[in-house]
Motif scaffolding. Structure first.
Motif, mmCIF file in Angstrom:
data_model
loop_
_atom_site.group_PDB
_atom_site.id
_atom_site.type_symbol
_atom_site.label_atom_id
_atom_site.label_comp_id
_atom_site.label_asym_id
_atom_site.label_seq_id
_atom_site.Cartn_x
_atom_site.Cartn_y
_atom_site.Cartn_z
ATOM 1 N N ASP A 1 0.809 -1.223 0.000
ATOM 2 C CA ASP A 1 0.000 0.000 0.000
ATOM 3 C C ASP A 1 0.834 1.262 0.000
ATOM 4 O O ASP A 1 1.927 1.313 0.549
ATOM 5 C CB ASP A 1 -0.952 0.017 1.205
ATOM 6 N N GLY A 2 0.264 2.292 -0.633
ATOM 7 C CA GLY A 2 0.935 3.589 -0.710
ATOM 8 C C GLY A 2 -0.035 4.739 -0.527
ATOM 9 O O GLY A 2 -1.209 4.534 -0.189
ATOM 10 N N ALA A 3 0.456 5.945 -0.775
ATOM 11 C CA ALA A 3 -0.310 7.175 -0.539
ATOM 12 C C ALA A 3 -1.610 7.228 -1.346
ATOM 13 O O ALA A 3 -2.624 7.737 -0.872
ATOM 14 C CB ALA A 3 0.557 8.387 -0.857
ATOM 15 N N ASP A 4 -1.588 6.710 -2.580
ATOM 16 C CA ASP A 4 -2.801 6.764 -3.413
ATOM 17 C C ASP A 4 -3.903 5.869 -2.849
ATOM 18 O O ASP A 4 -5.087 6.200 -2.945
ATOM 19 C CB ASP A 4 -2.491 6.423 -4.877
ATOM 20 N N ASP A 5 -3.514 4.757 -2.230
ATOM 21 C CA ASP A 5 -4.505 3.875 -1.586
ATOM 22 C C ASP A 5 -5.155 4.584 -0.400
ATOM 23 O O ASP A 5 -6.367 4.530 -0.207
ATOM 24 C CB ASP A 5 -3.837 2.575 -1.111
ATOM 25 N N VAL A 6 -4.322 5.249 0.387
ATOM 26 C CA VAL A 6 -4.802 6.006 1.553
ATOM 27 C C VAL A 6 -5.791 7.084 1.111
ATOM 28 O O VAL A 6 -6.889 7.207 1.655
ATOM 29 C CB VAL A 6 -3.614 6.657 2.309
ATOM 30 N N GLU A 7 -5.399 7.847 0.113
ATOM 31 C CA GLU A 7 -6.217 8.954 -0.384
ATOM 32 C C GLU A 7 -7.586 8.440 -0.845
ATOM 33 O O GLU A 7 -8.619 9.011 -0.519
ATOM 34 C CB GLU A 7 -5.452 9.650 -1.525
ATOM 35 N N TYR A 8 -7.563 7.347 -1.594
ATOM 36 C CA TYR A 8 -8.801 6.771 -2.117
ATOM 37 C C TYR A 8 -9.728 6.316 -0.988
ATOM 38 O O TYR A 8 -10.913 6.652 -0.974
ATOM 39 C CB TYR A 8 -8.488 5.587 -3.039
ATOM 40 N N ILE A 9 -9.184 5.539 -0.051
ATOM 41 C CA ILE A 9 -10.001 4.984 1.042
ATOM 42 C C ILE A 9 -10.592 6.108 1.904
ATOM 43 O O ILE A 9 -11.778 6.089 2.247
ATOM 44 C CB ILE A 9 -9.178 3.998 1.911
ATOM 45 N N ILE A 10 -9.791 7.117 2.212
ATOM 46 C CA ILE A 10 -10.277 8.244 3.013
ATOM 47 C C ILE A 10 -11.399 8.990 2.281
ATOM 48 O O ILE A 10 -12.434 9.299 2.863
ATOM 49 C CB ILE A 10 -9.140 9.213 3.378
ATOM 50 N N ARG A 11 -11.175 9.229 0.992
ATOM 51 C CA ARG A 11 -12.187 9.939 0.195
ATOM 52 C C ARG A 11 -13.516 9.181 0.221
ATOM 53 O O ARG A 11 -14.584 9.764 0.393
ATOM 54 C CB ARG A 11 -11.674 10.111 -1.240
ATOM 55 N N LYS A 12 -13.450 7.865 0.077
ATOM 56 C CA LYS A 12 -14.669 7.057 0.066
ATOM 57 C C LYS A 12 -15.341 7.016 1.443
ATOM 58 O O LYS A 12 -16.565 7.114 1.542
ATOM 59 C CB LYS A 12 -14.369 5.639 -0.423
ATOM 60 N N ILE A 13 -14.546 6.878 2.506
ATOM 61 C CA ILE A 13 -15.119 6.852 3.862
ATOM 62 C C ILE A 13 -15.889 8.145 4.132
ATOM 63 O O ILE A 13 -17.006 8.127 4.637
ATOM 64 C CB ILE A 13 -14.011 6.672 4.927
ATOM 65 N N LEU A 14 -15.280 9.263 3.779
ATOM 66 C CA LEU A 14 -15.864 10.563 4.131
ATOM 67 C C LEU A 14 -16.969 11.011 3.187
ATOM 68 O O LEU A 14 -17.855 11.761 3.585
ATOM 69 C CB LEU A 14 -14.770 11.631 4.184
ATOM 70 N N ASN A 15 -16.939 10.545 1.925
ATOM 71 C CA ASN A 15 -17.849 11.096 0.916
ATOM 72 C C ASN A 15 -18.939 10.163 0.399
ATOM 73 O O ASN A 15 -19.846 10.611 -0.291
ATOM 74 C CB ASN A 15 -17.046 11.636 -0.272
ATOM 75 N N THR A 16 -18.845 8.865 0.709
ATOM 76 C CA THR A 16 -19.885 7.950 0.237
ATOM 77 C C THR A 16 -21.205 8.279 0.947
ATOM 78 O O THR A 16 -21.234 8.447 2.166
ATOM 79 C CB THR A 16 -19.487 6.480 0.477
ATOM 80 N N ARG A 17 -22.269 8.374 0.157
ATOM 81 C CA ARG A 17 -23.563 8.796 0.698
ATOM 82 C C ARG A 17 -24.316 7.605 1.304
ATOM 83 O O ARG A 17 -25.025 6.891 0.607
ATOM 84 C CB ARG A 17 -24.383 9.475 -0.404
ATOM 85 N N LEU A 18 -24.142 7.438 2.594
ATOM 86 C CA LEU A 18 -24.726 6.293 3.303
ATOM 87 C C LEU A 18 -25.865 6.690 4.235
ATOM 88 O O LEU A 18 -26.487 5.833 4.851
ATOM 89 C CB LEU A 18 -23.641 5.593 4.127
ATOM 90 N N PHE A 19 -26.119 8.001 4.348
ATOM 91 C CA PHE A 19 -27.105 8.489 5.322
ATOM 92 C C PHE A 19 -28.276 9.174 4.634
ATOM 93 O O PHE A 19 -28.130 9.758 3.566
ATOM 94 C CB PHE A 19 -26.438 9.475 6.288
ATOM 95 N N ALA A 20 -29.432 9.094 5.302
ATOM 96 C CA ALA A 20 -30.614 9.797 4.803
ATOM 97 C C ALA A 20 -30.494 11.278 5.148
ATOM 98 O O ALA A 20 -29.896 11.645 6.164
ATOM 99 C CB ALA A 20 -31.865 9.206 5.445
#
Length: 153
Positions: free
Chosen positions: A39-58
């Motif tokens: 794993d590297g920086a691009d993996d970190v960036e991707y995972i963080i972006r998805k955790i914070l921005n994926t629309r999981l809430f009403a």
């Protein structure tokens, strides 16, 4: 390489080591994080972006799958979880693909620091790396999402 994350929408979650609660959140996401040896920086960036921005809430208006942690200003509890890189050999687990514990500790701490820098530091809670942890999760929905940074979009 690929980071793995299991994202669970929770009404509350906490991590206990021995008798001590080391991290706890109310509404938000509990994220189990697995780090592979490549794993590297691009993996970190991707995972963080998805955790914070994926629309999981009403939304407040009740529209489903409309808001993210970032939108709602919610909390995230991260738990390092090398068993996400356990492979079965017969009935035994093999962890050779996981990053070695010494390297993974630094990598995971960098991951947390990065997430704190792009969200609000006080909204990001954490377990204790390498410890035997008891993780209590009240899964809301239930909603559980599997993320693998190898399958980036």
């Amino acid at each position: 390489g690929a980071m793995r994350a299991v994202i669970q929408k929770v009404t509350k979650a906490s991590v206990t080591v021995g008798a001590e609660v080391v991290g706890s959140i109310n509404r938000g996401l509990c994220v189990l994080v697995g780090i592979s040896r490549d794993d590297g920086a691009d993996d970190v960036e991707y995972i963080i972006r998805k955790i914070l921005n994926t629309r999981l809430f009403a939304s407040e208006e009740g529209k489903k799958w409309d808001k993210s942690v970032k939108d709602m200003n919610l909390q995230v509890l991260c738990v390092s979880q090398f068993t996400l890189y356990g492979y079965l050999k017969g009935n035994s687990l093999d962890f050779h693909v996981a990053m070695s514990p010494d390297k993974a500790k630094t990598f995971y701490e960098d991951f947390l620091a990065k997430m704190r820098s792009v969200h609000q530091a006080d909204k990001i809670e954490d377990g204790r790396f390498g410890a035997m942890m008891s993780v209590s999760i009240e899964n809301d929905g239930p909603v559980t999402i599997l993320l693998d940074s190898k399958k980036r979009d």
